[in-house]
Design an enzyme around this catalytic site. Sequence first.
Site, mmCIF file in Angstrom:
data_model
loop_
_atom_site.group_PDB
_atom_site.id
_atom_site.type_symbol
_atom_site.label_atom_id
_atom_site.label_comp_id
_atom_site.label_asym_id
_atom_site.label_seq_id
_atom_site.Cartn_x
_atom_site.Cartn_y
_atom_site.Cartn_z
ATOM 1 N N ASN A 10 81.743 95.521 38.512
ATOM 2 C CA ASN A 10 80.462 95.597 37.808
ATOM 3 C C ASN A 10 79.335 95.269 38.797
ATOM 4 O O ASN A 10 79.330 94.177 39.381
ATOM 5 C CB ASN A 10 80.493 94.619 36.629
ATOM 6 N N HIS A 13 74.543 92.910 38.903
ATOM 7 C CA HIS A 13 73.737 91.844 39.501
ATOM 8 C C HIS A 13 73.250 92.156 40.911
ATOM 9 O O HIS A 13 72.430 91.414 41.451
ATOM 10 C CB HIS A 13 74.460 90.504 39.369
ATOM 11 N N HIS A 46 76.054 98.136 33.177
ATOM 12 C CA HIS A 46 75.538 97.910 31.822
ATOM 13 C C HIS A 46 74.053 98.278 31.798
ATOM 14 O O HIS A 46 73.225 97.582 32.387
ATOM 15 C CB HIS A 46 75.742 96.433 31.464
ATOM 16 N N ARG A 48 71.184 97.879 29.949
ATOM 17 C CA ARG A 48 70.725 97.087 28.802
ATOM 18 C C ARG A 48 69.482 97.722 28.195
ATOM 19 O O ARG A 48 68.716 98.409 28.874
ATOM 20 C CB ARG A 48 70.410 95.649 29.238
ATOM 21 N N ARG A 52 66.905 95.137 32.212
ATOM 22 C CA ARG A 52 66.618 94.001 33.096
ATOM 23 C C ARG A 52 67.326 94.115 34.447
ATOM 24 O O ARG A 52 66.909 93.493 35.410
ATOM 25 C CB ARG A 52 66.971 92.676 32.419
ATOM 26 N N GLU A 73 78.604 100.461 30.239
ATOM 27 C CA GLU A 73 78.553 99.489 29.138
ATOM 28 C C GLU A 73 77.269 99.728 28.374
ATOM 29 O O GLU A 73 76.190 99.844 28.972
ATOM 30 C CB GLU A 73 78.546 98.064 29.690
ATOM 31 N N THR A 104 76.279 88.908 28.087
ATOM 32 C CA THR A 104 76.911 89.271 26.827
ATOM 33 C C THR A 104 77.640 88.050 26.259
ATOM 34 O O THR A 104 78.572 87.549 26.858
ATOM 35 C CB THR A 104 77.893 90.430 27.058
ATOM 36 N N GLU A 154 88.446 96.108 25.311
ATOM 37 C CA GLU A 154 88.303 95.168 26.424
ATOM 38 C C GLU A 154 88.221 93.780 25.821
ATOM 39 O O GLU A 154 87.336 93.493 25.011
ATOM 40 C CB GLU A 154 87.048 95.479 27.257
ATOM 41 N N HIS A 193 84.961 89.350 31.926
ATOM 42 C CA HIS A 193 83.842 88.412 31.757
ATOM 43 C C HIS A 193 84.214 87.049 32.320
ATOM 44 O O HIS A 193 85.191 86.440 31.889
ATOM 45 C CB HIS A 193 83.373 88.259 30.309
HETATM 46 N N1 PXP Z 1 83.056 93.311 30.791
HETATM 47 C C1 PXP Z 1 81.992 93.394 29.967
HETATM 48 C C2 PXP Z 1 82.143 94.156 28.703
HETATM 49 C C3 PXP Z 1 80.770 92.790 30.298
HETATM 50 O O1 PXP Z 1 79.718 92.884 29.462
HETATM 51 C C4 PXP Z 1 80.658 92.119 31.538
HETATM 52 C C5 PXP Z 1 79.345 91.512 31.943
HETATM 53 O O2 PXP Z 1 78.389 92.512 32.054
HETATM 54 C C6 PXP Z 1 81.784 92.074 32.377
HETATM 55 C C7 PXP Z 1 82.974 92.660 31.967
HETATM 56 C C8 PXP Z 1 81.744 91.402 33.702
HETATM 57 O O3 PXP Z 1 81.510 90.035 33.556
HETATM 58 P P1 PXP Z 1 81.172 89.175 34.837
HETATM 59 O O4 PXP Z 1 79.893 89.710 35.408
HETATM 60 O O5 PXP Z 1 81.059 87.789 34.294
HETATM 61 O O6 PXP Z 1 82.319 89.335 35.800
#
Ligand code: PXP
Length: 242
Positions: A10, A13, A46, A48, A52, A73, A104, A154, A193
């Site tokens: 992901n 960030h 994602h 959003r 952001r 996402e 999330t 998931e 997550h």
């Molecule tokens: N899976 C989903 C559905 C999420 O919303 C997120 C965070 O955007 C992640 C995985 C990844 O989480 P993390 O950034 O904490 O590794």
Amino acid sequence: MTAHLRLGVNIDHVATVRNARGAGYPDPVRAALVAAAAGADGITAHLREDRRHITDDDIARLSEQLTVPLNLEMAATDEMLGIALRHRPHAACIVPEKREELTTEGGLDAAGQHNRLAPLVSELRNANIRVSLFIEPDARQIDAAIRLGAPVVELHTGRYAELAGAAQAEELRRLADAAALAAKNGIEVHAGHGLTYDNVAAIAAIPQVRELNIGHFLVGEAMFVGLGEAVRLMRSAMDQAR
Ligand code: PXP
């Protein structure tokens, strides 16, 4: 032998850091290409509602440039459905979204929102987009995913990641039970997550889990060892646990 466990990286960030200054760097698309070259099986982003981090332009460029599958996402809104149908990512993971949250928080209430989710799931499926529902490890939510015809769930590992000791062991049991229940009903199981080098092993060891989506920790580690190396180290922690 347990099936290969895919790693979805992901890159949200990377965009958070870019947007902190409104500059054009660091570019999340470049991060996605580096992650893929280092062994990521897919990229997750994602979009959003408040934009952001990831922007519409990022999604357009990811769709054009990636050679690995994109997992978009998205909140369960008409706007996001339109964007998904326009770009046709390999997969779409439906997540709950509140504007004021930091990240999330908690899974989608698939059970309580059946009527809202049913048309969305079927439109995405009709467009050949693999739909996944981001849910808590809870039998009620898995039953709802079955009724909605979602091919993938998931499982939210955020609580597991925050807990320690006996409470964490109990949450891990819930995740393992939910994974077994979903797989028994023909649903592919993903998880994610809050996963890190230190807590990933127990999740990677759940045999029904086929994919992990990991972002925040890897982007943080990238500052110290580079993103490619962070992805390789995570891949190896996952493979060792399998
Ligand atoms: N899976 C989903 C559905 C999420 O919303 C997120 C965070 O955007 C992640 C995985 C990844 O989480 P993390 O950034 O904490 O590794």
